[in-house]
Scaffold this motif. Structure first.
Motif, PDB file in Angstrom:
ATOM      1  N   LEU A 160      33.363  34.390  57.117  1.00 30.80           N
ATOM      2  CA  LEU A 160      32.468  34.908  58.030  1.00 30.80           C
ATOM      3  C   LEU A 160      31.342  35.101  56.870  1.00 30.80           C
ATOM      4  CD1 LEU A 160      35.085  37.762  59.074  1.00 30.80           C
ATOM      5  CD2 LEU A 160      34.104  35.729  60.390  1.00 30.80           C
ATOM      6  N   LEU A 161      30.386  33.760  57.060  1.00 32.20           N
ATOM      7  CA  LEU A 161      29.314  33.731  55.951  1.00 32.20           C
ATOM      8  C   LEU A 161      28.202  34.653  56.207  1.00 32.20           C
ATOM      9  CD1 LEU A 161      29.812  30.006  55.494  1.00 32.20           C
ATOM     10  CD2 LEU A 161      31.094  31.910  54.424  1.00 32.20           C
ATOM     11  N   LEU A 162      27.794  34.761  57.609  1.00 28.96           N
ATOM     12  CA  LEU A 162      26.507  35.682  57.772  1.00 28.96           C
ATOM     13  C   LEU A 162      27.000  37.228  57.353  1.00 28.96           C
ATOM     14  CD1 LEU A 162      25.379  34.317  61.107  1.00 28.96           C
ATOM     15  CD2 LEU A 162      24.369  33.803  58.711  1.00 28.96           C
ATOM     16  N   ASP A 163      28.104  37.433  57.737  1.00 28.88           N
ATOM     17  CA  ASP A 163      28.586  39.102  57.383  1.00 28.88           C
ATOM     18  C   ASP A 163      28.524  39.114  55.698  1.00 28.88           C
ATOM     19  OD1 ASP A 163      28.590  39.809  59.925  1.00 28.88           O
ATOM     20  OD2 ASP A 163      30.773  39.244  60.135  1.00 28.88           O
ATOM     21  N   ALA A 164      28.938  38.130  55.300  1.00 28.79           N
ATOM     22  CA  ALA A 164      29.140  37.857  53.802  1.00 28.79           C
ATOM     23  C   ALA A 164      27.804  38.105  52.911  1.00 28.79           C
ATOM     24  CB  ALA A 164      29.998  36.525  53.156  1.00 28.79           C
ATOM     25  N   GLU A 165      26.918  37.280  53.618  1.00 31.58           N
ATOM     26  CA  GLU A 165      25.338  37.371  53.071  1.00 31.58           C
ATOM     27  C   GLU A 165      24.733  38.746  53.266  1.00 31.58           C
ATOM     28  OE1 GLU A 165      21.133  35.277  53.706  1.00 31.58           O
ATOM     29  OE2 GLU A 165      22.570  35.080  55.380  1.00 31.58           O
ATOM     30  N   ASP A 166      25.295  39.520  54.203  1.00 31.56           N
ATOM     31  CA  ASP A 166      24.957  40.987  54.318  1.00 31.56           C
ATOM     32  C   ASP A 166      25.280  41.601  53.253  1.00 31.56           C
ATOM     33  OD1 ASP A 166      23.259  40.181  56.856  1.00 31.56           O
ATOM     34  OD2 ASP A 166      24.852  40.809  58.022  1.00 31.56           O
ATOM     35  N   ALA A 167      26.656  41.559  52.966  1.00 35.79           N
ATOM     36  CA  ALA A 167      27.342  42.397  51.948  1.00 35.79           C
ATOM     37  C   ALA A 167      26.754  41.998  50.468  1.00 35.79           C
ATOM     38  CB  ALA A 167      28.659  42.194  52.020  1.00 35.79           C
ATOM     39  N   PHE A 168      26.461  40.912  50.186  1.00 34.16           N
ATOM     40  CA  PHE A 168      25.659  40.492  48.965  1.00 34.16           C
ATOM     41  C   PHE A 168      24.367  41.189  48.757  1.00 34.16           C
ATOM     42  CE2 PHE A 168      28.657  36.640  48.747  1.00 34.16           C
ATOM     43  CZ  PHE A 168      29.577  37.455  48.060  1.00 34.16           C
ATOM     44  N   VAL A 169      23.599  41.167  50.056  1.00 32.55           N
ATOM     45  CA  VAL A 169      22.276  41.617  49.893  1.00 32.55           C
ATOM     46  C   VAL A 169      22.384  42.981  49.618  1.00 32.55           C
ATOM     47  CG1 VAL A 169      20.432  42.159  51.452  1.00 32.55           C
ATOM     48  CG2 VAL A 169      21.128  40.056  51.497  1.00 32.55           C
TER      49      VAL A 169
END
Length: 205
Positions: A160-169
């Motif tokens: 779930l890479l886009l959601d992962a990006e949001d979490a890292f941001v």
């Protein structure tokens, strides 16, 4: 020792000393001595306060961290599950201690490859940290940042890479609010995960 002589075998000060001594051993990477002290503190706290007291949960949390550190993940999970139950009964479902239990449980789930459960635990932990701390403290809390970072890792494992990006941001934003230096390990870890993820996403376009 002198505390046992003067305070007796069951006393709140002695229980606290044993707990703190366990923490010292844990920080010095002496897991065997740490667990012995924590176990003695746990038995004493259960006798003094009852098995469902929040003081018992504190020691269970620390014991779980040592078991997780030495690789005994099932034992750590069992201790954290009990600590979570005690924390919820003492503090309700929205409390920092509940969030901490959930975050640590998520770490254990991840180490066992249970990424669905890990992602759920991290997501709930981040939410509860935020609700417990309030908007101002949340923006400068390392606990919230760690929960978001961990959530990002779990989401990556689930593709779930886009959601992962949001979490890292979100984690990186908190690091910036706190003012962590460029050499801080947690800041570096989040930035490295975020950079690698974005590079991959761009290559897939």
């Amino acid at each position: 020792n002198w505390q046992r002589q003067w305070l007796g075998e069951r006393h709140t000060d002695l229980a606290a000393t044993l707990h703190n001594l366990g923490s010292c051993h844990a920080q010095r990477a002496n897991p065997r001595d740490a667990l012995q002290c924590y176990q003695a503190a746990l038995v004493m706290k259960e006798a003094l306060f009852g098995p469902g007291n929040f003081q018992v949960a504190k020691t269970l949390l620390n014991m779980a961290a040592v078991h997780e550190e030495v690789g005994d993940i099932p034992k750590a999970q069992a201790l954290l599950t009990r600590a979570l139950s005690i924390s919820q009964k003492n503090h309700g479902r929205v409390h920092v201690s509940v969030a901490m239990c959930l975050n640590n449980l998520g770490v254990c789930h991840g180490k066992l490859g249970e990424w669905d459960r890990a992602a759920t635990s991290f997501s709930k932990a981040a939410e509860l940290f935020a609700r417990s701390l309030g908007p101002d403290r949340m923006r400068r809390s390392m606990e919230v940042a760690r929960a978001h970072h961990n959530h990002g890792r779990a989401l990556c494992a689930l593709d779930l890479l886009l959601d992962a990006e949001d979490a890292f941001v979100l984690a990186a934003g908190i690091h910036q609010n706190i003012g962590l230096g460029e050499t801080d390990r947690e800041r570096q870890a989040t930035e490295q995960h975020l950079a690698a993820l974005r590079a991959f996403l761009e290559s897939e376009v």
